[in-house]
Design a protein around this motif. Sequence first.
Motif, mmCIF file in Angstrom:
data_model
loop_
_atom_site.group_PDB
_atom_site.id
_atom_site.type_symbol
_atom_site.label_atom_id
_atom_site.label_comp_id
_atom_site.label_asym_id
_atom_site.label_seq_id
_atom_site.Cartn_x
_atom_site.Cartn_y
_atom_site.Cartn_z
ATOM 1 N N SER A 109 0.703 -1.135 -0.062
ATOM 2 C CA SER A 109 -0.007 0.012 0.116
ATOM 3 C C SER A 109 0.737 1.425 -0.132
ATOM 4 C CB SER A 109 -1.003 -0.101 1.178
ATOM 5 O OG SER A 109 -1.566 1.281 1.285
ATOM 6 N N THR A 110 1.850 1.207 0.754
ATOM 7 C CA THR A 110 2.850 2.415 0.985
ATOM 8 C C THR A 110 3.420 2.485 -0.463
ATOM 9 O OG1 THR A 110 3.241 1.787 3.216
ATOM 10 C CG2 THR A 110 4.828 3.452 1.908
ATOM 11 N N SER A 111 4.012 1.515 -1.009
ATOM 12 C CA SER A 111 4.527 1.788 -2.425
ATOM 13 C C SER A 111 3.444 2.453 -3.584
ATOM 14 C CB SER A 111 5.042 0.338 -3.053
ATOM 15 O OG SER A 111 4.266 -0.400 -3.307
ATOM 16 N N VAL A 112 2.102 1.745 -3.625
ATOM 17 C CA VAL A 112 1.371 2.193 -4.514
ATOM 18 C C VAL A 112 1.070 3.798 -4.403
ATOM 19 C CG1 VAL A 112 -1.163 2.099 -5.188
ATOM 20 C CG2 VAL A 112 0.108 0.026 -4.716
ATOM 21 N N LEU A 113 1.161 4.125 -2.999
ATOM 22 C CA LEU A 113 0.646 5.891 -2.718
ATOM 23 C C LEU A 113 1.870 6.701 -2.391
ATOM 24 C CD1 LEU A 113 -2.418 5.095 -0.700
ATOM 25 C CD2 LEU A 113 -2.420 5.805 -2.964
ATOM 26 N N PHE A 114 2.970 6.011 -2.628
ATOM 27 C CA PHE A 114 4.148 6.872 -1.994
ATOM 28 C C PHE A 114 4.466 7.961 -3.246
ATOM 29 C CE2 PHE A 114 8.745 7.914 -1.974
ATOM 30 C CZ PHE A 114 8.739 8.203 -0.576
ATOM 31 N N ASP A 115 4.223 7.750 -4.446
ATOM 32 C CA ASP A 115 4.715 8.879 -5.127
ATOM 33 C C ASP A 115 3.769 10.079 -5.114
ATOM 34 O OD1 ASP A 115 6.488 7.403 -6.681
ATOM 35 O OD2 ASP A 115 5.174 6.579 -7.963
ATOM 36 N N PHE A 116 2.632 10.051 -4.489
ATOM 37 C CA PHE A 116 1.703 10.898 -4.270
ATOM 38 C C PHE A 116 1.566 11.610 -2.857
ATOM 39 C CE2 PHE A 116 -3.216 11.811 -4.161
ATOM 40 C CZ PHE A 116 -3.049 13.267 -4.150
ATOM 41 N N LEU A 117 1.329 10.560 -1.833
ATOM 42 C CA LEU A 117 1.300 10.996 -0.427
ATOM 43 C C LEU A 117 2.709 10.873 0.271
ATOM 44 C CD1 LEU A 117 -1.762 8.918 0.759
ATOM 45 C CD2 LEU A 117 -1.704 11.204 -0.188
ATOM 46 N N GLY A 118 3.890 10.315 -0.102
ATOM 47 C CA GLY A 118 4.965 10.211 0.405
ATOM 48 C C GLY A 118 4.962 9.513 1.961
#
Length: 505
Positions: A109-118
């Motif tokens: 989940s962290t990798s999916v959203l990392f680009d956006f939510l850091g």
Amino acid sequence: MFIQLFTSWILLALPFFILIIIKTSKSKKPPSPPSIFPKSYPIIGSSFAIKSNRKNRLQWITQILQSCPSATFTLHHLFGFRQIFTANPANVQHMLKTHFFIYQKGPFSTSVLFDFLGNGIFNVDGESWKFQRQVSSHEFNTKSLRKFVQTVVDTELHDRLIPMFSDAAVDKTVLDLQEILQRFAIDNVCKIAFGFDPACLLPSLPQAQFAVAFEEATNISSERFRAFLTITWKTKRFFNVGSEKRLKIAVSQVRDFAKKIVREKKQELADKSCLESVDLLSRFLSTGHSDENFATDIVISFILAGRDTTSAALTWFFWLIYKHPEVEKEILKEIKEKSNLPVFEEVKDMVYTHASLCECMRLYPPVPVDSKLAMEDDVLPDGTVVKKGMVVTYHPYAMGRMEKVWGSDWAEFKPERWLERDEGGKWSFVGRDPYTYAVFQAGPRICLGKEMAFLQMKRVVAGVLRRFKLVPTVEDGFQPLFVAYLTSKMEGGLPIRIEERRNFD
């Protein structure tokens, strides 16, 4: 290199495996009635059913959970990967509270959203989450912030939303209620988070670059979760093509804008001897948390939380009261009775309106599903075995549709299920525990902005319904479609016309 070749071989061989499985699975027995439970095959799991139900996944999983005795179901994906879905309140309490540290966001989940939510609060676990939660919790519990939120909402309501509705009533203009409420929400949340007014709700309905980029980033990030194979979006990201190229551009615009605001706010605070601004960013920076990336991540997370959640809930709310005029009549009666009270007291005492909003979000939760990764082997209270590395998804959308919890009339919009009358006939609110009604999450991660969300929604309801009747311009029999990204939406929006309410007072 070996892993890439092996993966390519598997993907090329997959169609042949599928043909073999289909042929060997055929039976000479007469066909049985279709089952709601998806068939699972070796290697490919329930991929056929998952693909065929891609567009109505929420409703499909809900029907399965409604049919399960324990409201828990295990879905088989490719290569033996299994995902547990549950609408069982005991399991939800186990995940979100009792065994909280076993069930985390996890690296996927962290990798999916990392680009956006850091590394923002909604995308991290462990000490980083704990630290951000403590800082945020302190700021959210201050009276000055609550007062500031009230002022921001009332200003946006009376200076922009009500005049826009008044003009639309005179001109007989058709408005998309969902879009208008989204614009209202982003103006509010940017003022509260940044102290910045994007002015999205001006009469011209301008297309603010930041708002457009935020919408794009939200939608594409959500699509990553629904990708049939993770390698598809990762490949597009590697080559910077298609949706991943658009995501990169959108995220860059969002983060550049946010960082510019952070730098300007830091300079503003450096030039003053004391804090005058009361927005969240000023509060974080004034307490010494001045790292630019940290501040940017937190603010983007709060905008995501506040931008679509209240607007989605209010869109469905106005649709439901249009379909149930008896509920609207009761709300109007309550608004009239409370109209002479101070703003805070008025909102606090709007019991029937509060119940109506809760009932709306039971049926149409702003965040319809949420997943956690099991960091250890475990067993859920209903006996479901969880292995380390499995994804466990609790399902607020399905939870609001469980007959065992809400009764045989669960499909009805019925605010009275949240109320009881005292001896004098006065309504009082009867809440449900947060594990039965998990719309705002529960346990240590329960939504910090819950009370502020209700404040905003009730102020909008009172301010709008006191002046106007909202009438959807749809054909008879029309039923809007509930769709989910990172948050929920009404597909295609909700076209309405505005009618001035006469002689309300």
